[in-house]
Design a protein around this motif. Structure first.
Motif, PDB file in Angstrom:
ATOM      1  N   VAL A   1     -42.897 -44.440 -25.916  1.00  0.00           N
ATOM      2  CA  VAL A   1     -43.763 -43.440 -25.301  1.00  0.00           C
ATOM      3  C   VAL A   1     -43.767 -42.165 -26.138  1.00  0.00           C
ATOM      4  O   VAL A   1     -42.701 -41.627 -26.478  1.00  0.00           O
ATOM      5  CB  VAL A   1     -43.298 -43.117 -23.866  1.00  0.00           C
ATOM      6  N   VAL A   2     -44.956 -41.710 -26.492  1.00  0.00           N
ATOM      7  CA  VAL A   2     -45.096 -40.413 -27.151  1.00  0.00           C
ATOM      8  C   VAL A   2     -44.970 -39.333 -26.086  1.00  0.00           C
ATOM      9  O   VAL A   2     -45.707 -39.344 -25.090  1.00  0.00           O
ATOM     10  CB  VAL A   2     -46.440 -40.302 -27.883  1.00  0.00           C
TER      11      VAL A   2
ATOM     12  N   VAL B   1     -34.328 -39.976 -26.427  1.00  0.00           N
ATOM     13  CA  VAL B   1     -35.394 -39.017 -26.739  1.00  0.00           C
ATOM     14  C   VAL B   1     -35.175 -38.531 -28.161  1.00  0.00           C
ATOM     15  O   VAL B   1     -34.054 -38.186 -28.552  1.00  0.00           O
ATOM     16  CB  VAL B   1     -35.386 -37.818 -25.769  1.00  0.00           C
ATOM     17  N   ALA B   2     -36.250 -38.507 -28.936  1.00  0.00           N
ATOM     18  CA  ALA B   2     -36.170 -38.019 -30.318  1.00  0.00           C
ATOM     19  C   ALA B   2     -37.345 -37.093 -30.581  1.00  0.00           C
ATOM     20  O   ALA B   2     -38.474 -37.396 -30.192  1.00  0.00           O
ATOM     21  CB  ALA B   2     -36.170 -39.188 -31.305  1.00  0.00           C
ATOM     22  N   THR B   3     -37.069 -35.973 -31.240  1.00  0.00           N
ATOM     23  CA  THR B   3     -38.103 -34.979 -31.497  1.00  0.00           C
ATOM     24  C   THR B   3     -38.096 -34.564 -32.961  1.00  0.00           C
ATOM     25  O   THR B   3     -37.040 -34.508 -33.598  1.00  0.00           O
ATOM     26  CB  THR B   3     -37.911 -33.720 -30.635  1.00  0.00           C
ATOM     27  N   LEU B   4     -39.288 -34.248 -33.467  1.00  0.00           N
ATOM     28  CA  LEU B   4     -39.391 -33.732 -34.817  1.00  0.00           C
ATOM     29  C   LEU B   4     -38.941 -32.276 -34.866  1.00  0.00           C
ATOM     30  O   LEU B   4     -38.351 -31.837 -35.850  1.00  0.00           O
ATOM     31  CB  LEU B   4     -40.828 -33.868 -35.323  1.00  0.00           C
TER      32      LEU B   4
ATOM     33  N   GLY C   1     -42.584 -36.045 -30.446  1.00  0.00           N
ATOM     34  CA  GLY C   1     -41.470 -36.610 -29.694  1.00  0.00           C
ATOM     35  C   GLY C   1     -41.779 -38.006 -29.208  1.00  0.00           C
ATOM     36  O   GLY C   1     -42.934 -38.351 -28.934  1.00  0.00           O
ATOM     37  N   ILE C   2     -40.735 -38.814 -29.109  1.00  0.00           N
ATOM     38  CA  ILE C   2     -40.836 -40.160 -28.551  1.00  0.00           C
ATOM     39  C   ILE C   2     -39.686 -40.368 -27.573  1.00  0.00           C
ATOM     40  O   ILE C   2     -38.651 -39.705 -27.663  1.00  0.00           O
ATOM     41  CB  ILE C   2     -40.789 -41.262 -29.632  1.00  0.00           C
ATOM     42  N   GLU C   3     -39.878 -41.311 -26.658  1.00  0.00           N
ATOM     43  CA  GLU C   3     -38.807 -41.651 -25.716  1.00  0.00           C
ATOM     44  C   GLU C   3     -38.949 -43.097 -25.289  1.00  0.00           C
ATOM     45  O   GLU C   3     -40.012 -43.716 -25.470  1.00  0.00           O
ATOM     46  CB  GLU C   3     -38.830 -40.722 -24.507  1.00  0.00           C
TER      47      GLU C   3
ATOM     48  N   ALA D   1     -35.273 -42.910 -35.908  1.00  0.00           N
ATOM     49  CA  ALA D   1     -35.482 -43.622 -34.651  1.00  0.00           C
ATOM     50  C   ALA D   1     -36.834 -44.325 -34.648  1.00  0.00           C
ATOM     51  O   ALA D   1     -36.954 -45.467 -34.187  1.00  0.00           O
ATOM     52  CB  ALA D   1     -35.383 -42.650 -33.476  1.00  0.00           C
ATOM     53  N   VAL D   2     -37.864 -43.667 -35.170  1.00  0.00           N
ATOM     54  CA  VAL D   2     -39.185 -44.285 -35.257  1.00  0.00           C
ATOM     55  C   VAL D   2     -39.120 -45.558 -36.098  1.00  0.00           C
ATOM     56  O   VAL D   2     -39.665 -46.606 -35.707  1.00  0.00           O
ATOM     57  CB  VAL D   2     -40.210 -43.298 -35.844  1.00  0.00           C
TER      58      VAL D   2
END
Length: 229
Positions: free
Chosen positions: A174-175, A196-199, A186-188, A92-93
């Motif tokens: 947004v972090v 929303v995506a998280t490591l 995480g980012i959103e 996603a990043v």
């Protein structure tokens, strides 16, 4: 009766404990939600046509990386609720760096010699490691999980390169969470029904019959909510 359908985009491999945890998490879904694996080298477009939300799951590199990037872009453009975890966060990043920030972005795992590896090796490998994750106040993730630090499980060696964080922020990303070793957790995307995506991997604990992580529950609720797309 099933109300919503979730596509788990990834290449299922039960030799991976994180994938066994995903299967266990599926079994904990409420009765109104159904989740099914979709192989990255399968008919991803057809699967997304039939899905109400997509969860881009761990397991990189994928058998078809381009299909994963395309699916993330489609979710972003069409307002399809998306949850990305571990590899899903990393891809996603890259997709957001390309589409929103105009960066010729790459992932160091698959393109180690590229100029703009926005996903780069972590200073400390987090294979099977927990780290203390803290949500950023005012973000969607903080509203879901709270601002009290919590233990997040990881199975990764790559994360967001700090040098690209400002460019992503300027593009509207947004972090929403941080941790000591990996940095950005995480980012959103504001204004999106759910992106929303998280490591960290919120499904871990399902094998032990722990309740679904609040992030997964919030994702399912967002998928169920009527949205125009």
């Amino acid at each position: 009766m099933t109300d919503v359908r979730i596509a788990l985009l990834g290449d299922r491999d039960l030799d991976k404990v994180t994938h066994r945890e995903l299967d266990a998490a599926l079994a904990l879904f409420p009765r109104w939600a159904d989740g099914a694996w979709v192989a990255t080298d399968g008919d991803v477009d057809a699967a997304l046509d039939a899905a109400d939300g997509v969860w881009v799951v761990p397991g990189t590199p994928y058998r078809d990386d381009d299909a994963v990037y395309a699916a993330i872009g489609r979710a972003r453009e069409e307002g399809l609720p998306l949850l990305g975890t571990c590899g899903g966060f990393q891809y996603a990043v890259v997709e957001l760096a390309r589409s929103l920030a105009g960066i010729d972005a790459h992932h160091a795992e698959t393109d180690p010699d590229a100029d703009a590896t926005v996903i780069a090796p972590l200073t400390c490998s987090l294979i099977g490691e927990e780290r203390t994750v803290t949500c950023v106040p005012g973000t969607r993730l903080a509203a879901i999980r709270g601002v009290e630090p919590f233990a997040g499980f990881h199975w990764c060696s790559y994360g967001l390169a700090a040098s690209f964080e400002e460019a992503l922020a300027s593009a509207g990303v947004v972090v929403c969470a941080r941790a000591p070793d990996p940095g950005v957790e995480g980012i959103e995307l504001p204004g999106h029904p759910f992106f929303v995506a998280t490591l960290f991997q919120p499904q871990v604990g399902a094998l032990a019959r722990e309740p679904l992580h609040p992030l997964i529950g919030a994702f399912l609720d967002a998928v169920r909510a009527p949205v125009a797309r």
